[in-house]
Design a protein around this motif. Structure first.
Motif, short mmCIF file in Angstrom:
data_model
loop_
_atom_site.label_atom_id
_atom_site.label_comp_id
_atom_site.label_asym_id
_atom_site.label_seq_id
_atom_site.Cartn_x
_atom_site.Cartn_y
_atom_site.Cartn_z
N ARG A 93 -0.28 29.01 -20.15
CA ARG A 93 -0.98 28.78 -21.57
C ARG A 93 -0.21 28.53 -22.67
N ASP A 141 -7.15 31.71 -13.00
CA ASP A 141 -8.54 31.68 -13.12
C ASP A 141 -8.78 32.38 -14.83
N GLU A 145 -10.73 27.37 -18.21
CA GLU A 145 -12.47 27.30 -18.54
C GLU A 145 -12.93 26.05 -17.93
N THR A 150 -14.45 30.97 -18.19
CA THR A 150 -13.07 30.91 -17.38
C THR A 150 -13.48 31.22 -15.94
#
Length: 187
Positions: A93, A141, A145, A150
């Motif tokens: 991320r 997971d 999204e 998500t």
């Protein structure tokens, strides 16, 4: 005919049973996962090896899946498990947050080996990488999204309804239901 799904993940087997008319048996076998940038090559190699190892009498099904981030030309892709183990979900991320493009997709390739040949079936779901949300699912997971939610925020039924594996399983089920002479061509 029983299809032996070579996986240690019971959730994958449950999902396969929802799509396939044939009985699905879970088989735990740790086949050699070759290094390749192509999910299809990895899954096909695993299916051939598992078919031979398990006696070559019943067909086998193997899958390989990954998270493909557009900003990084599909990375981590086939290396998703390794990247998750070393960098972590939050690390992916954070990496995507440095880019101008948060689009991504989950992809699965199923490989079916019946001894004569290996057939592959691909499924994908589009989404984007976001800050982690939700308590369900596994792996990436919480940061993937799709349509505002998500995968970790979805129920199992919601997730399976749009999943990359489910899309590949639907193609496989259609192919399997066809007459043998019709089982040629792209999937």
């Amino acid at each position: 005919m029983t299809i032996r799904f070579v996986t240690s993940n019971e959730g994958k087997v449950r999902e396969a049973r929802e799509y396939l008319a044939e009985p699905v048996e879970q088989v735990n076998y740790d086949y050699t996962e070759i290094q390749s940038d192509d999910l299809g090559d990895i899954a096909a190699h695993g299916a051939r090896e598992a078919f031979e190892h398990l006696g070559g009498e019943e067909p086998v099904l193997v899958d390989d899946a990954g998270l493909f981030c557009d900003a990084f030309d599909g990375f981590p892709g086939p290396y998703s498990a390794y990247v998750q183990d070393t960098v972590g979900v939050q690390g992916v991320r954070d990496l995507v947050a440095t880019a101008d493009d948060d689009r991504a997709r989950f992809r699965t390739v199923l490989a079916y080996c019946d001894g004569d040949e290996v057939n592959t079936f691909e499924g994908a779901v589009q989404g984007r990488i976001v800050d982690p949300r939700g308590d369900g699912g596994f792996g990436y997971d919480p940061i993937f999204e799709h349509d505002g939610q998500t995968m970790a925020e979805m129920s199992t039924a919601e997730k399976n309804a749009i999943s990359h594996r489910g899309r590949a399983l639907a193609k496989f089920a259609d192919w399997l239901a066809a007459e043998p002479a019709e089982r040629k061509g792209p999937r």
